[in-house]
Design an enzyme around this catalytic site. Structure first.
Site, mmCIF file in Angstrom:
data_model
loop_
_atom_site.group_PDB
_atom_site.id
_atom_site.type_symbol
_atom_site.label_atom_id
_atom_site.label_comp_id
_atom_site.label_asym_id
_atom_site.label_seq_id
_atom_site.Cartn_x
_atom_site.Cartn_y
_atom_site.Cartn_z
ATOM 1 N N HIS A 1 0.825 -1.210 0.000
ATOM 2 C CA HIS A 1 0.000 0.000 0.000
ATOM 3 C C HIS A 1 0.858 1.259 0.000
ATOM 4 O O HIS A 1 0.500 2.259 -0.627
ATOM 5 C CB HIS A 1 -0.921 -0.013 1.220
ATOM 6 C CG HIS A 1 -1.981 1.036 1.196
ATOM 7 N ND1 HIS A 1 -3.121 0.927 0.430
ATOM 8 C CD2 HIS A 1 -2.081 2.226 1.835
ATOM 9 C CE1 HIS A 1 -3.874 1.994 0.603
ATOM 10 N NE2 HIS A 1 -3.263 2.799 1.458
ATOM 11 N N HIS B 1 -10.459 2.555 -0.391
ATOM 12 C CA HIS B 1 -10.614 2.124 0.994
ATOM 13 C C HIS B 1 -11.385 0.811 0.980
ATOM 14 O O HIS B 1 -12.425 0.673 1.624
ATOM 15 C CB HIS B 1 -11.309 3.201 1.837
ATOM 16 C CG HIS B 1 -10.582 3.507 3.107
ATOM 17 N ND1 HIS B 1 -11.191 3.653 4.325
ATOM 18 C CD2 HIS B 1 -9.256 3.672 3.355
ATOM 19 C CE1 HIS B 1 -10.284 3.904 5.263
ATOM 20 N NE2 HIS B 1 -9.104 3.930 4.695
#
Length: 763
Positions: free
Chosen positions: A57, A103
């Site tokens: 990420h 998300h």
């Protein structure tokens, strides 16, 4: 490189064992690199820091070499990749900041807070650039609504997005919502924010000035969100529900205060740099700011305001509590900064300072618990280039053809309009405020949202797009097509595409067939961006979107911004006047491979999607923009899912708040006689749009289109309100009352959501 600057374990920290290293998702190669970098065994705090910053990420360790191939420069680019958000130049000294991020994993286990904090995070990325957020868009992907858990996820995600944006006071101007089996258990929540700023007020997140101070601003730090970045860098499993406590909890009212305080600090020139504490919290914000500036930092975590007693430096550094900023300031400005923050009921607390030794150093209660060479911490993660090989199954899928009997043309259109992916998303955006701040020129429900820039004559158009079905079947053509569709949507409003941000959602990159999808989709995106002159200004990569049942459909979502030089020329998507002429711009080849028609009417996702003709797409863009600027076009709507028939139906039905709806009389005789009826009505060839205009402008539009080598076929005329969509072709005729189509289209999602009930883990 090694350092002799030692770090001490914090009292009570677990010793570093192979199990602890594995628990932090650090592999043998990475741990060996950490040992070589430090010249010693790391502390638990350091392992946590490496786990966050070397996660997929944060580090992009599987994707950096691919992303570097994107075009990122152009005369309109003020700020490209590498900052919190990209920034494009607008007229009269204005600029637009915009960014899209995912998300996904948090929303899979806690849909409301996962989606809400996704909106909060992307808003902070924009206002840290010195831009006031003026719009939010979202791209949502879920499994079929026939499944109760998918309905629960959908309801929670939509409410989370709406509540957060509404409370902060930022309008939601558009988005997309798609449903497919591959997203069951793996919902995608991609949030895009757009902000306006004066170019001279641009702020950056680059720490500099040895001795300058670091201050935390905003909410206190809690234990929520710890390991959020690493959670986003692994497959979802049956154990993922246990991650729910790691999902951040949002407070939009504090966000609004933080927004106002941050903009005042930036425009008042009180600070040197500012960065949102997003993924990896204080760790990423401080380390990345230092690395950009080529300096070191010293942080004292015992000074960080916490909302829970007894938090360790490990927890403080990795917390992803929301509504927090890290600011770099000259020492003599601290009192002024604190006064500004106090006005907005926020704390601003000194927690460290900039150093000249390049070391990322953490102390707690007088003990040095982490000391890592800063540049290597941010940029030193091993980079992987896994094999990229298309699977035999994917090749076979492109060669499949239907073997079942197709429904009638009349029934097929009804089926398509009832499909939740195509049907009206009014159920979604009626939960969002789309007019707050009074700048909205075109609301959700059309091709793109349009916003006027206050005090000027121009506006900006914005959209998010991706046909994941096409990417699944042919990643290269699908990647090109995602950019092309976004550009068509922008151009349909009369705006000129300026640049993109991307959110690249894929499965596990360590699987060759998945990495092939990623590489080829990015190749297609890059090629289209070069052709259109729309550089990539930044974005987000979200990998490991899969669970034991498989990966999501590859979904490289494109967020695009366009410039409308005269806001009064903005073109809506729906028919406006009875008697107007209807034209089809572009060539029709009747391509049904990968179409919504095959997927919804034949239950078949297969075949080769239509090849993307970038020259034709550019010609269509120029025709639409030129027609709008000359005030020749009354409405324009691009052809995508469902092809011509769906586009015509949507133009007739009007938007969700339409006071009048129309019919249309369409004659397709003599048009592309070799193309089948199904191909003409439901094919998804690109570079096409349906437009309406005053009949006296037909010749002028056809002449303009000819200049750009774009066919402009006269199809028919708009008929009276309350009429029907009537289509004729060489003696064959089909008719649908507009009122019936409107009922199907607008009730498809509410009808399914009315079955919302309790599900395991739901509320």
């Amino acid at each position: 490189m090694t350092t002799t600057i030692l770090a001490e374990p914090f009292p009570g920290e677990r010793p570093i064992t192979p199990a602890v290293v594995a628990e932090h998702k650090i592999n043998d190669t990475e741990y060996t690199a950490i040992l070589a970098l430090l010249g010693r065994t790391p502390t638990l705090t350091e392992i946590g820091i490496f786990s966050a910053l070397w996660s997929e990420h944060c580090s992009y360790k599987h994707t950096k070499p691919v992303l570097r191939r994107f075009p990122v420069e152009g005369p309109q680019v003020v700020q490209g990749p590498g900052e919190n958000a990209g920034v494009l130049r607008l007229p009269e000294g204005w600029a637009v900041a915009f960014k899209i991020e995912s998300h996904n994993h948090p929303s899979a286990v806690e849909p409301y807070q996962g989606a809400a904090t996704g909106v909060g995070g992307i808003l902070r990325d924009v206002f840290t650039m010195g831009a006031r957020p003026v719009a939010v868009l979202n791209s949502l992907r879920l499994g079929p609504l026939e499944d109760a858990r998918n309905r629960w996820l959908f309801a929670g995600i939509v409410k989370g997005v709406g509540d957060y944006g509404n409370c902060v006071g930022v309008p939601t101007l558009g988005g997309e919502v798609c449903f497919a089996p591959g997203y069951s258990g793996n919902p995608l929540v991609n949030a895009m924010a757009v902000g306006l700023l004066r170019e001279a007020d641009l702020a950056t997140a680059r720490a500099h000035g040895v001795g300058n101070l670091l201050l935390t601003v905003g909410a206190r730090t809690g234990r929520d969100g710890i390991h959020g970045a690493s959670f986003a860098s692994e497959d979802l499993t049956a154990e993922s529900e246990k991650r729910r406590p790691q999902v951040q909890v949002g407070d939009p009212f504090t966000e609004k205060l933080l927004l106002e305080a941050s903009l005042e600090l930036i425009t008042g020139d009180y600070i040197v740099a500012i960065q949102d504490m997003g993924a990896a919290g204080l760790t990423s914000s401080s380390a990345e700011m230092a690395a950009r500036g080529g300096v070191g930092v010293l942080l004292d975590t015992s000074r960080v305001p916490t909302r829970e007693p007894g938090m360790t430096p490990y927890e403080i550094m990795l917390s992803e509590s929301q509504e927090r900023m890290l600011v770099v300031a000259e020492p003599h400005r601290v009192a002024e900064i604190q006064a500004v923050c106090a006005k907005w009921e926020l704390e601003a607390v000194e927690v460290g300072h900039v150093t000249d030794d390049g070391i990322f150093r953490i102390v707690h209660e007088g003990r040095t618990v982490a000391a890592i060479p800063g540049q290597e911490l941010v940029d030193g993660c091993p980079i992987y280039q896994p094999p990229a090989v298309e699977s035999a199954e994917a090749v076979a899928r492109r060669q499949q053809v239907p073997t079942v009997t197709a429904p009638s043309i009349t029934d097929a259109l009804r089926q398509l309009l009832d499909a939740p992916t195509i049907a009206s998303k009014r159920w979604v955006f009626e939960q969002f405020d789309s007019t707050v701040r009074a700048g909205t020129a075109i609301q959700p429900g059309g091709d793109a949202g349009v916003l006027r820039v206050e005090g000027t004559d121009f506006g900006i158009a914005m959209t998010v797009d991706c046909n994941a079905r096409h990417v699944f079947l042919d990643p290269f053509e699908g990647g090109k097509g995602a950019v092309a569709e976004a550009a068509r949507n922008i151009a349909c409003t009369g705006a000129r595409p300026l640049g993109i941000t991307d959110c690249l959602n894929f499965g596990n990159p360590q699987k060759p067939e998945i990495f092939f999808q990623f590489v080829e989709a990015c190749r297609g995106i890059g090629e289209a961006c070069v052709a259109f002159g729309t550089p990539v200004t930044g974005g987000n990569v979200s990998l490991y979107n899969q669970n034991p049942t498989g990966a999501i459909d590859p979904t490289p979502t494109i967020g695009m911004i366009g410039l409308l030089r005269d806001i009064t020329t903005a073109v809506p998507s729906h028919f406006q006047c009875e008697g107007d002429a209807i034209l089809l711009l572009g060539r029709t080849n009747g391509h049904l491979g990968g179409s919504a028609y095959w997927a919804e009417a034949l239950d078949m996702v297969a075949g080769a999607p239509p090849p993307v003709d970038l020259d034709a797409e550019r010609g269509l863009q120029e025709t639409l923009i030129g027609g709008a600027e000359a005030r020749l076009i009354r409405s324009a709507h691009d052809l995508s899912d469902g092809g011509l028939s769906v586009a015509l139906a949507e133009c007739c039905m009007g938007g969700p708040w339409a006071t009048a709806v129309f019919g249309a009389e369409i004659d397709l005789s003599q048009h592309e006689p070799t193309v089948s009826d199904a191909g003409y009505l439901f094919g998804e060839d690109g570079a096409r749009a349906v437009i309406s205009c005053d009949p006296k402008h037909v010749a002028a539009i056809q002449s303009l289109a000819a200049v750009h080598d774009i066919p402009a076929h006269y199809l028919g005329r708009v008929t009276a309100s309350g009429a029907a969509l009537d289509i004729h072709r060489d003696g064959r005729a089909w008719s649908w009352p507009t009122a019936e189509l409107r009922q199907i289209y607008f009730e498809a999602i509410p009808r399914r959501m009315a079955a919302l009930g309790s599900v395991p883990g739901g509320e």
